[in-house]
Design an enzyme around this catalytic site. Structure first.
Site, PDB file in Angstrom:
ATOM      1  N   SER A  79      39.320  45.649  51.738  1.00 36.25           N
ATOM      2  CA  SER A  79      40.153  44.606  51.129  1.00 36.25           C
ATOM      3  C   SER A  79      41.588  45.077  51.025  1.00 36.25           C
ATOM      4  CB  SER A  79      39.627  44.321  49.719  1.00 36.25           C
ATOM      5  OG  SER A  79      40.566  43.586  48.987  1.00 36.25           O
TER       6      SER A  79
ATOM      7  N   TYR B 245      37.147  47.618  41.569  1.00 40.66           N
ATOM      8  CA  TYR B 245      36.885  47.042  42.902  1.00 40.66           C
ATOM      9  C   TYR B 245      37.852  47.647  43.926  1.00 40.66           C
ATOM     10  CZ  TYR B 245      37.199  43.378  46.540  1.00 40.66           C
ATOM     11  OH  TYR B 245      37.237  42.691  47.734  1.00 40.66           O
TER      12      TYR B 245
ATOM     13  N   LYS C 116      37.269  49.852  47.332  1.00 38.85           N
ATOM     14  CA  LYS C 116      37.729  49.350  48.639  1.00 38.85           C
ATOM     15  C   LYS C 116      38.621  50.392  49.329  1.00 38.85           C
ATOM     16  CE  LYS C 116      35.307  45.819  48.807  1.00 38.85           C
ATOM     17  NZ  LYS C 116      34.447  45.459  49.937  1.00 38.85           N
TER      18      LYS C 116
ATOM     19  N   THR D  79      35.950  31.854  49.480  1.00 39.26           N
ATOM     20  CA  THR D  79      34.507  32.137  49.463  1.00 39.26           C
ATOM     21  C   THR D  79      33.988  32.000  48.033  1.00 39.26           C
ATOM     22  OG1 THR D  79      34.848  34.471  49.010  1.00 39.26           O
ATOM     23  CG2 THR D  79      34.750  33.831  51.353  1.00 39.26           C
TER      24      THR D  79
HETATM   25  N1  NAP Z   1      36.934  36.578  50.402  1.00 35.08           N
HETATM   26  C1  NAP Z   1      38.044  37.327  50.446  1.00 35.08           C
HETATM   27  O1  NAP Z   1      39.162  36.824  50.391  1.00 35.08           O
HETATM   28  C2  NAP Z   1      37.918  38.816  50.574  1.00 35.08           C
HETATM   29  C3  NAP Z   1      39.114  39.545  50.582  1.00 35.08           C
HETATM   30  C4  NAP Z   1      39.039  40.919  50.725  1.00 35.08           C
HETATM   31  C5  NAP Z   1      37.802  41.528  50.889  1.00 35.08           C
HETATM   32  N2  NAP Z   1      36.665  40.785  50.869  1.00 35.08           N
HETATM   33  C6  NAP Z   1      35.386  41.491  51.041  1.00 35.08           C
HETATM   34  O2  NAP Z   1      34.572  40.773  51.936  1.00 35.08           O
HETATM   35  C7  NAP Z   1      33.202  40.949  51.594  1.00 35.08           C
HETATM   36  C8  NAP Z   1      32.545  39.592  51.458  1.00 35.08           C
HETATM   37  O3  NAP Z   1      33.248  38.884  50.460  1.00 35.08           O
HETATM   38  P1  NAP Z   1      32.966  37.352  50.119  1.00 35.08           P
HETATM   39  O4  NAP Z   1      34.226  36.851  49.525  1.00 35.08           O
HETATM   40  O5  NAP Z   1      32.344  36.670  51.262  1.00 35.08           O
HETATM   41  O6  NAP Z   1      31.881  37.553  48.940  1.00 35.08           O
HETATM   42  P2  NAP Z   1      30.779  36.560  48.346  1.00 35.08           P
HETATM   43  O7  NAP Z   1      31.123  35.164  48.641  1.00 35.08           O
HETATM   44  O8  NAP Z   1      30.610  36.951  46.916  1.00 35.08           O
HETATM   45  O9  NAP Z   1      29.475  36.994  49.144  1.00 35.08           O
HETATM   46  C9  NAP Z   1      28.912  38.266  48.877  1.00 35.08           C
HETATM   47  C10 NAP Z   1      27.639  38.457  49.638  1.00 35.08           C
HETATM   48  O10 NAP Z   1      27.069  39.703  49.184  1.00 35.08           O
HETATM   49  C11 NAP Z   1      25.710  39.497  48.830  1.00 35.08           C
HETATM   50  N3  NAP Z   1      25.333  40.419  47.762  1.00 35.08           N
HETATM   51  C12 NAP Z   1      25.783  40.449  46.482  1.00 35.08           C
HETATM   52  N4  NAP Z   1      25.155  41.410  45.790  1.00 35.08           N
HETATM   53  C13 NAP Z   1      24.268  41.994  46.637  1.00 35.08           C
HETATM   54  C14 NAP Z   1      23.329  43.035  46.512  1.00 35.08           C
HETATM   55  N5  NAP Z   1      23.126  43.669  45.343  1.00 35.08           N
HETATM   56  N6  NAP Z   1      22.606  43.395  47.603  1.00 35.08           N
HETATM   57  C15 NAP Z   1      22.753  42.752  48.786  1.00 35.08           C
HETATM   58  N7  NAP Z   1      23.658  41.753  48.964  1.00 35.08           N
HETATM   59  C16 NAP Z   1      24.393  41.378  47.893  1.00 35.08           C
HETATM   60  C17 NAP Z   1      25.640  38.043  48.400  1.00 35.08           C
HETATM   61  O11 NAP Z   1      24.352  37.491  48.620  1.00 35.08           O
HETATM   62  P3  NAP Z   1      23.216  37.411  47.489  1.00 35.08           P
HETATM   63  O12 NAP Z   1      23.841  36.767  46.302  1.00 35.08           O
HETATM   64  O13 NAP Z   1      22.146  36.608  48.162  1.00 35.08           O
HETATM   65  O14 NAP Z   1      22.797  38.816  47.245  1.00 35.08           O
HETATM   66  C18 NAP Z   1      26.616  37.370  49.377  1.00 35.08           C
HETATM   67  O15 NAP Z   1      25.953  37.075  50.595  1.00 35.08           O
HETATM   68  C19 NAP Z   1      33.174  41.766  50.306  1.00 35.08           C
HETATM   69  O16 NAP Z   1      32.931  43.114  50.610  1.00 35.08           O
HETATM   70  C20 NAP Z   1      34.579  41.587  49.758  1.00 35.08           C
HETATM   71  O17 NAP Z   1      34.984  42.695  48.990  1.00 35.08           O
HETATM   72  C21 NAP Z   1      36.704  39.434  50.701  1.00 35.08           C
END
Ligand code: NAP
Length: 267
Positions: A134, A160, A164, A193
């Site tokens: 991130s 967090y 990261k 998301t």
């Molecule tokens: N969205 C952004 O703008 C953004 C920016 C920078 C970085 N990121 C990074 O991108 C990645 C995805 O982010 P996102 O925004 O798509 O997140 P999200 O919408 O919260 O999705 C997270 C995913 O992780 C799974 N998860 C959560 N806890 C878990 C566990 N204990 N074991 C296995 N799976 C688990 C969730 O599924 P379940 O609930 O079914 O477990 C879900 O599929 C993350 O690493 C985040 O730090 C995102």
């Protein structure tokens, strides 16, 4: 001009659209087995759909599909079930709004974003491993002890970001450990998301108009699945990026060695 003001770092949709003008077609992934953690929603789901469309055989590891990656036994069982994969995408991540501990006694963001990824990388052979880090990680120096014992009062955003930062370092350390595989860390930009709207509701409200779609956020993850790139590097919008762009933010060799030792001690 207005777009630059609304998206000063290029992390939002205007930045993606600007950078995407130079993108070619995504590489085909025919015949590749790709495991994406957290593919039940958000960026992981978008990554999985894109990989499927490019010919890969994909697998999800999320709680919805029965894999809580904060449980070391489930990580071991997952690796045993799959045997090996071509590409392992460490996408599952969490930004906790309050302090939470796993059954193992680890703070939740540390357990899922970092410790689980180290364990799975060790347990499941893969030719390519990608950490979805991130932009928040760029704001923090590598600090091992505060990450393993978060100071009180708990600040989920800082914790967090520390994990990261550590993910970016971990890709570099694994590249040294296994020179015949390819390890990358990347930054997806800011995408709309479920994770962003639930963990950062104010940020989500303020930036909603310029957030990337999940597909745009997933683009560089999917590209890395098929592209031939140098191992151990950090990527943003299909280009190699500076992992230490801010003055005073450091990743000292002694702290990197301490990080590796702490993670190895948890295997
Ligand atoms: N969205 C952004 O703008 C953004 C920016 C920078 C970085 N990121 C990074 O991108 C990645 C995805 O982010 P996102 O925004 O798509 O997140 P999200 O919408 O919260 O999705 C997270 C995913 O992780 C799974 N998860 C959560 N806890 C878990 C566990 N204990 N074991 C296995 N799976 C688990 C969730 O599924 P379940 O609930 O079914 O477990 C879900 O599929 C993350 O690493 C985040 O730090 C995102």
């Amino acid at each position: 001009m207005l777009e630059r003001l609304r998206d000063p770092f290029g992390f939002g949709r205007p930045g993606f659209e600007r950078h995407a003008k130079d993108f070619g077609d995504l590489p085909r992934l025919d015949g590749l087995r790709v495991l994406i953690t957290g593919a039940s929603g958000g960026l992981g789901q978008a990554t999985r759909s894109a990989c499927d469309a490019l010919g890969a055989t994909t697998f999800d590891a999320s709680r919805s599909s029965g894999w809580d990656l904060t449980d070391p036994a489930r990580v071991g069982a997952l690796a045993e079930e799959l045997g090996e994969v071509d590409v392992l995408v460490h996408n599952a991540g969490v930004l906790p709004t309050a302090y939470q501990e796993t059954a193992e006694g680890l703070e939740l963001a540390l357990a899922l974003n970092l410790v689980a990824t180290h364990r799975l990388t060790r347990a499941l052979p893969a030719k390519k491993v990608i950490w979805v880090s991130s932009g928040g990680g760029l704001t923090q120096s590598l600090e091992v002890e505060p990450m393993f014992s978060p100071p009180k009062p708990y600040d989920g955003v800082v914790q967090y970001a520390r994990t990261k930062r550590a993910e970016i370092v971990l890709a570099k350390l694994w590249a040294r450990e296994r020179p015949n595989s390819c390890f990358s860390a990347m930054h997806p930009g800011w995408a709309d998301t479920p994770g962003v709207s639930s963990s950062l509701p104010t940020f989500h409200k303020l930036t909603k108009g310029v957030l990337r779609t999940p597909e745009q956020g997933a683009d560089t993850i999917v590209w890395l699945c098929g592209a031939q790139v140098e191992t151990g590097k950090f990527w943003f919008d299909r280009s190699q990026a500076d992992a230490l762009p801010l003055p005073g933010v450091r990743s000292a060799a002694a702290d990197e060695a301490a990080l590796w030792a702490r993670l190895e001690s948890l295997l």
